[in-house]
Design a protein around this motif. Sequence first.
Motif, PDB file in Angstrom:
ATOM      1  N   GLN A 407       0.864  -1.340  -0.008  1.00  0.00           N
ATOM      2  CA  GLN A 407       0.039  -0.036   0.093  1.00  0.00           C
ATOM      3  C   GLN A 407       0.679   1.272   0.001  1.00  0.00           C
ATOM      4  O   GLN A 407       1.951   1.374   0.790  1.00  0.00           O
ATOM      5  CB  GLN A 407      -0.887  -0.216   1.257  1.00  0.00           C
ATOM      6  N   SER A 408       0.287   2.236  -0.652  1.00  0.00           N
ATOM      7  CA  SER A 408       1.389   3.578  -0.838  1.00  0.00           C
ATOM      8  C   SER A 408       1.053   4.187   0.358  1.00  0.00           C
ATOM      9  O   SER A 408      -0.234   4.479   1.005  1.00  0.00           O
ATOM     10  CB  SER A 408       0.847   4.431  -2.061  1.00  0.00           C
ATOM     11  N   PRO A 409       2.067   4.778   1.082  1.00  0.00           N
ATOM     12  CA  PRO A 409       1.831   5.533   2.343  1.00  0.00           C
ATOM     13  C   PRO A 409       1.161   6.938   2.348  1.00  0.00           C
ATOM     14  O   PRO A 409       0.091   7.160   2.974  1.00  0.00           O
ATOM     15  CB  PRO A 409       3.172   5.883   2.584  1.00  0.00           C
ATOM     16  N   GLU A 410       0.902   7.548   0.848  1.00  0.00           N
ATOM     17  CA  GLU A 410       0.064   8.538   0.741  1.00  0.00           C
ATOM     18  C   GLU A 410      -1.341   8.097   0.520  1.00  0.00           C
ATOM     19  O   GLU A 410      -1.995   8.976   0.535  1.00  0.00           O
ATOM     20  CB  GLU A 410       0.498   9.373  -0.556  1.00  0.00           C
ATOM     21  N   ILE A 411      -1.817   7.003   0.378  1.00  0.00           N
ATOM     22  CA  ILE A 411      -2.908   6.292   0.099  1.00  0.00           C
ATOM     23  C   ILE A 411      -3.428   5.382   0.929  1.00  0.00           C
ATOM     24  O   ILE A 411      -3.443   4.033   0.544  1.00  0.00           O
ATOM     25  CB  ILE A 411      -3.155   6.051  -1.472  1.00  0.00           C
ATOM     26  N   PRO A 412      -3.982   5.619   2.120  1.00  0.00           N
ATOM     27  CA  PRO A 412      -4.096   4.810   3.062  1.00  0.00           C
ATOM     28  C   PRO A 412      -5.356   3.776   3.113  1.00  0.00           C
ATOM     29  O   PRO A 412      -5.516   2.723   3.395  1.00  0.00           O
ATOM     30  CB  PRO A 412      -4.601   5.624   4.331  1.00  0.00           C
ATOM     31  N   ASP A 413      -6.013   4.020   2.018  1.00  0.00           N
ATOM     32  CA  ASP A 413      -7.386   3.428   1.542  1.00  0.00           C
ATOM     33  C   ASP A 413      -7.210   2.439   0.393  1.00  0.00           C
ATOM     34  O   ASP A 413      -8.143   1.857  -0.047  1.00  0.00           O
ATOM     35  CB  ASP A 413      -8.840   4.164   1.716  1.00  0.00           C
ATOM     36  N   GLU A 414      -6.091   2.590  -0.071  1.00  0.00           N
ATOM     37  CA  GLU A 414      -5.753   1.965  -1.371  1.00  0.00           C
ATOM     38  C   GLU A 414      -5.855   0.246  -1.296  1.00  0.00           C
ATOM     39  O   GLU A 414      -5.529  -0.220  -0.333  1.00  0.00           O
ATOM     40  CB  GLU A 414      -4.551   2.392  -1.856  1.00  0.00           C
ATOM     41  N   ASP A 415      -6.627  -0.099  -2.064  1.00  0.00           N
ATOM     42  CA  ASP A 415      -6.717  -1.837  -2.260  1.00  0.00           C
ATOM     43  C   ASP A 415      -5.157  -2.162  -2.582  1.00  0.00           C
ATOM     44  O   ASP A 415      -4.293  -1.436  -3.217  1.00  0.00           O
ATOM     45  CB  ASP A 415      -7.487  -2.206  -3.318  1.00  0.00           C
ATOM     46  N   THR A 416      -4.920  -3.335  -2.355  1.00  0.00           N
ATOM     47  CA  THR A 416      -3.436  -3.920  -2.355  1.00  0.00           C
ATOM     48  C   THR A 416      -3.397  -5.278  -3.395  1.00  0.00           C
ATOM     49  O   THR A 416      -2.666  -6.030  -3.327  1.00  0.00           O
ATOM     50  CB  THR A 416      -2.822  -4.261  -1.096  1.00  0.00           C
TER      51      THR A 416
END
Length: 719
Positions: A407-416
């Motif tokens: 997961q990108s640190p800048e996008i906490p709700d990103e699907d992985t």
Amino acid sequence: MSVVGIDFGAQSTKIGVARNKGIDIITNEVSNRSTPSLVGFNARSRALGEAAKTQETSNLKNTVGNLKRLIGRSFNDPDVEIEQEYNTAALCDVNGQVGAEVSYLGKKEKFSATQLVAMYLTKIRDITSAELRLPVSDVTISVPAWFTDVQRRAMLDAGEIAGLKVLRLINDTTATALGYGITKLDLPNPDEKPRRVMFVDIGHTDYTASIVEFRKGELNVKSTAYDRHFGGRNFDRALTEHFANEFKQNFKIDVRTHAKAWSRTLAAAEKMKKVLSANPAAPMNIESLMEDVDVRAIVKREELEVMIQPYLERVTAPIEQALAEAKLTADDIDFVEMVGGSTRVPAIKEAVSKFFGGKTLSFTLNQDEAIARGCAFSCAILSPVFRVRDFSVHDIVNYPVEFTWEQSPEIPDEDTSLTVFNRGNVMPSTKILTFYRKQPFDLEARYANPDELPGKINPWVGRFSVKGVQADANDDFMICKLKARLNLHGILNVESGYYVEDMEVEEPVPEEGDAMETDKPEGEQPKKTRKVKKQVRKGDLPIAAGSPGIDQSVREAFTERENSMYMEDKLIAETDEKKNELEASIYELRDKIDGVYAEFASEEEKDKLKSKLLDTEDWLYEDGEDTTKSVYVAKMDEIRFIAGPIVQRYKEKVEAERQAVLKAQEEEAAKKRAEQEAQRKAEEEAKKAQEAQQEPKADSEMQDAPAEGEAAPAEEQKQ
């Protein structure tokens, strides 16, 4: 350049070639249309194909079979334990892959399954090259539909090691479907209801059922289901187990404790199974099977069906699964095409027919050679040197593939994770993945449902590191695009990466109205444009990929070793050929020196030659039993030095006699031609003489005849 399709089977391999405006199945060095899929090793060389089959019973521990079932596997795979039951050579671990430990050139060696398959493919290459009298490069090879990415990569590696360019790995039933459809001229048009065909393929080791829709110029695989442990060898094994129990009871021998006796019983059971497919009962007789005991037995077809009942109960399972995945019923299937040697078993045909409500099964394809023909057609389609009817092949993905990433640190709700290729998706296929990142990142591809994979194959497919990613001048995300592709072989790759930027661009606005009004000079027609936001490609992103295939350095080492062994085998074969030539010459000259050569040699020459032949024969069976090619050639030259003048005199006399016969024949022919010419002239002269005699007679008749109106002579008037 040749066009070759290879049906690489677990028990045997068939080779199809495109020639004479069709597909031919070629024969091997002993004129068989199929070549045993075996690799054997001995103290002098390797034995491949037919040679391995010939020495299999006497060399069980060094003969490896079922190569297709081993390639791409790890040694701790549960399926490998099953394969050990069907292999007499000891399977082992070779750098993480399964392989075999054998005795080769007098010492123990380990070869990986990839190497073993490459060895066998060199034999297939040589068989094809000898038949076509051309070097062989471009090929299509069949693989089971259930092969995973690592197994397919291993097959490509084996082909490369063998010096073959694999244009396509094609699924078995897809190859069968291509061979079926490309020759049909009565397929529905593209806008009509397709013809649906169920292909039931039961071979030596596995069972595949596929539903394929056909229209003119194309086929679409709708679903594929399989049973990986259902085939002819299971029926052979059931029969062999039955005989093992019977022999133990009736003849007091246990073939399970004796590898050679078990192997001979298994071979006899396979023959009996084939006989029972066409006859109600079959006998078995094996002389001196074990402990000098001769065995005999007889089995009825009904008894065999009882033995294989657990398998017969599984016959319809793949068919049901294929129909369910295609969302079809048995009534939706137009034809049920049966291929594979095991579909000859009457109980199987009856079970399939019963499932489809008594529908008549189709056997329009050659059950043993359909896959090889389809592979050759596939190779012809892909080859630039062969013209073939346009026919599109749309296969499907059999295992869903998902990508996972951190997961990108800048996008906490990103699907992985994301399933990119679902089961049933058309293949080959390309998908574009979009990521928003400020720094380089990694992603992994793996099979989404590991439980569906054969055995315990690692679900990991590949790891991809995307380089060159950075934030832009405003510290915003870089928009990264990755092109993921499942190619013709069914192998996954992330082929390329690039980044884009959202930019305003001007594009022309399409005008409405009468087209006639636009026929004005260009200068009088102002162009209308509008500004739109589009993603514009700005540059490439380097990608480092890691896959389960072998490293390039290892592949090169395998290739070098294979070439070395190939040249050693070739030298051994040539040496044996010279040895056999020497032995044959000894026997031939010994027979002829007192026969046809007798009058052309003096007694001294005869004695000298006989003495040389005797000395060479004694040497051949003692010191010369195993020596080099050059020594056999030298011995042959020594014999020719003595026998040469004698043979030359004989040949000169034979030639003189031949010339005398030819001269006599020519003289006879000339004499005959002269006689014919004389006869012709005599006939012409006689004809001329006859014509000369007829002409005066006609004139006198005309003079004696009374003129018109004159009175006839007085005598005629009185009459």
